[in-house]
Design an enzyme around this catalytic site. Structure first.
Site, PDB file in Angstrom:
ATOM      1  N   HIS A   1       0.805  -1.224   0.000  1.00 18.30           N
ATOM      2  CA  HIS A   1       0.000   0.000   0.000  1.00 18.30           C
ATOM      3  C   HIS A   1       0.838   1.275   0.000  1.00 18.30           C
ATOM      4  CE1 HIS A   1      -3.566  -2.504   1.754  1.00 18.30           C
ATOM      5  NE2 HIS A   1      -3.437  -2.646   0.464  1.00 18.30           N
TER       6      HIS A   1
ATOM      7  N   CYS B   1       7.010  23.713  -7.958  1.00 18.41           N
ATOM      8  CA  CYS B   1       6.378  24.044  -9.247  1.00 18.41           C
ATOM      9  C   CYS B   1       4.913  24.477  -9.064  1.00 18.41           C
ATOM     10  CB  CYS B   1       6.461  22.853 -10.201  1.00 18.41           C
ATOM     11  SG  CYS B   1       5.207  21.583  -9.888  1.00 18.41           S
TER      12      CYS B   1
HETATM   13  P1  CNA Z   1      -6.799  -3.764  10.478  1.00 18.93           P
HETATM   14  O1  CNA Z   1      -7.960  -4.084   9.649  1.00 18.93           O
HETATM   15  O2  CNA Z   1      -6.853  -2.576  11.358  1.00 18.93           O
HETATM   16  O3  CNA Z   1      -6.489  -5.065  11.360  1.00 18.93           O
HETATM   17  C1  CNA Z   1      -5.478  -5.096  12.331  1.00 18.93           C
HETATM   18  C2  CNA Z   1      -5.594  -6.423  13.082  1.00 18.93           C
HETATM   19  O4  CNA Z   1      -4.467  -6.543  13.931  1.00 18.93           O
HETATM   20  C3  CNA Z   1      -6.847  -6.531  13.961  1.00 18.93           C
HETATM   21  O5  CNA Z   1      -7.508  -7.738  13.644  1.00 18.93           O
HETATM   22  C4  CNA Z   1      -6.312  -6.550  15.391  1.00 18.93           C
HETATM   23  O6  CNA Z   1      -7.040  -7.406  16.228  1.00 18.93           O
HETATM   24  C5  CNA Z   1      -4.908  -7.061  15.197  1.00 18.93           C
HETATM   25  N1  CNA Z   1      -3.926  -6.573  16.164  1.00 18.93           N
HETATM   26  C6  CNA Z   1      -3.808  -5.306  16.633  1.00 18.93           C
HETATM   27  N2  CNA Z   1      -2.731  -5.208  17.427  1.00 18.93           N
HETATM   28  C7  CNA Z   1      -2.185  -6.455  17.472  1.00 18.93           C
HETATM   29  C8  CNA Z   1      -1.058  -6.987  18.147  1.00 18.93           C
HETATM   30  N3  CNA Z   1      -0.274  -6.237  18.907  1.00 18.93           N
HETATM   31  N4  CNA Z   1      -0.782  -8.311  17.983  1.00 18.93           N
HETATM   32  C9  CNA Z   1      -1.588  -9.097  17.212  1.00 18.93           C
HETATM   33  N5  CNA Z   1      -2.666  -8.634  16.557  1.00 18.93           N
HETATM   34  C10 CNA Z   1      -2.953  -7.324  16.678  1.00 18.93           C
HETATM   35  O7  CNA Z   1      -5.472  -3.587   9.596  1.00 18.93           O
HETATM   36  P2  CNA Z   1      -5.055  -4.349   8.261  1.00 18.93           P
HETATM   37  O8  CNA Z   1      -3.617  -4.104   8.102  1.00 18.93           O
HETATM   38  O9  CNA Z   1      -5.571  -5.715   8.225  1.00 18.93           O
HETATM   39  O10 CNA Z   1      -5.864  -3.504   7.178  1.00 18.93           O
HETATM   40  C11 CNA Z   1      -5.243  -3.059   6.106  1.00 18.93           C
HETATM   41  C12 CNA Z   1      -5.169  -1.517   6.040  1.00 18.93           C
HETATM   42  C13 CNA Z   1      -4.848  -0.820   7.335  1.00 18.93           C
HETATM   43  C14 CNA Z   1      -4.037  -1.206   5.155  1.00 18.93           C
HETATM   44  O11 CNA Z   1      -4.515  -0.533   4.047  1.00 18.93           O
HETATM   45  C15 CNA Z   1      -3.070  -0.312   5.930  1.00 18.93           C
HETATM   46  O12 CNA Z   1      -2.479   0.643   5.097  1.00 18.93           O
HETATM   47  C16 CNA Z   1      -3.923   0.321   6.950  1.00 18.93           C
HETATM   48  N6  CNA Z   1      -3.230   0.870   8.148  1.00 18.93           N
HETATM   49  C17 CNA Z   1      -1.881   0.916   8.228  1.00 18.93           C
HETATM   50  C18 CNA Z   1      -1.255   1.425   9.360  1.00 18.93           C
HETATM   51  C19 CNA Z   1       0.256   1.463   9.438  1.00 18.93           C
HETATM   52  O13 CNA Z   1       0.911   1.646   8.421  1.00 18.93           O
HETATM   53  N7  CNA Z   1       0.826   1.264  10.624  1.00 18.93           N
HETATM   54  C20 CNA Z   1      -2.038   1.883  10.422  1.00 18.93           C
HETATM   55  C21 CNA Z   1      -3.441   1.840  10.301  1.00 18.93           C
HETATM   56  C22 CNA Z   1      -4.009   1.315   9.157  1.00 18.93           C
END
Ligand code: CNA
Length: 239
Positions: A120, A151
């Protein structure tokens, strides 16, 4: 030691692993995810985050887009956490072929990972929509309102917004790495965002590991499901 730790260690001992991750990998660094307990989807905004992070919203409400993006998507001072560092160590030791991430925060590279596929994009790359000039994250952070190039053109983050296509070459690379992996570790992702989530269907091996605090649609297909903190899990199995 817990049963899952023994199994995961055993899987990793043969090498050939690939990690596929999402926002949950960076929550322990202080960056909120979208769908986790404290994620953006559980907070109240004028519009849902997927609308504010869409290409239509960027085009039509560029200033509002940047107000939201600067506040909720850019965290210039965050540090990688145990999950990022352990994956970098595993790669260095020869046990991990690549990290494929949906994250845009650049923390895997900051921790020392080399082969990182960013599905992404990244907040660290920004391009002028007129002349194509590259700008660093400072150009976005320090701008009052909409960041502009010398620019005069509007600067757009090299981040895949909702409604935009993933980069073709990046998707090809990710699919190849996953299809060739001996072990696929999927962690910190709700597996709700497509097409990225569907990439794990390219894995044909018998060592699919899901490390996520909450349930995912792929739990039933995994060979090992671990509902724990990803930083703690990786720290306990990677020496
Ligand atoms: P999401 O949909 O927010 O899912 C995150 C998952 O991680 C959830 O199911 C949580 O339960 C789980 N989770 C949270 N913390 C922990 C942990 N410490 N240990 C284990 N599990 C955990 O995010 P996805 O990445 O699935 O969705 C994709 C999107 C979110 C992408 O397009 C990203 O660009 C976007 N995003 C990115 C960031 C970043 O770059 N840090 C932050 C927020 C969103």
């Amino acid at each position: 030691m817990q049963n899952w730790a023994e199994r995961l260690k055993d899987y990793l001992s043969g090498g050939g692993a690939v990690f596929f991750g999402g926002a949950g990998v960076s929550t322990e660094s202080g960056i909120p995810d979208f769908r986790g307990k404290d994620g953006l989807y559980n907070q109240k905004y004028k519009f849902p985050p997927e609308r504010m992070l869409s290409r239509t919203f960027f085009n039509e409400n560029t200033k509002d887009f940047y107000d939201f993006y600067r506040e909720k998507m850019i965290f210039p001072d965050v540090r990688p956490n145990k999950a990022h560092f352990k994956l970098a160590e595993l790669e260095k030791a020869g046990g991990l072929n690549a990290v494929i991430t949906q994250n845009i925060d650049g923390l895997h590279q900051k921790a020392g990972s080399v082969n990182v596929v960013e599905l992404h994009g990244s907040v660290h790359r920004n391009l002028c929509m007129e002349c194509g000039a590259a700008h660093d994250i400072g150009a976005v952070i320090n701008a009052a309102g909409v960041p502009r190039c010398e620019c005069g053109g509007v600067i757009k983050p090299d981040v895949v917004l909702y409604e935009e296509q993933l980069d073709y070459n990046v998707t090809i690379k990710a699919k190849r790495l996953i299809s060739e992996a001996d072990v696929l570790i999927v962690g910190g992702t709700s597996l709700a965002v497509y097409p990225a989530a569907g990439f794990i269907d390219y894995y044909t091996g018998g060592k699919l590991v899901l490390i996520n605090k909450s349930e995912t649609p792929y739990d039933g297909k995994a060979d090992l499901v671990i509902r724990e903190s990803i930083g703690e899990v990786l720290a306990s199995v990677i020496p």
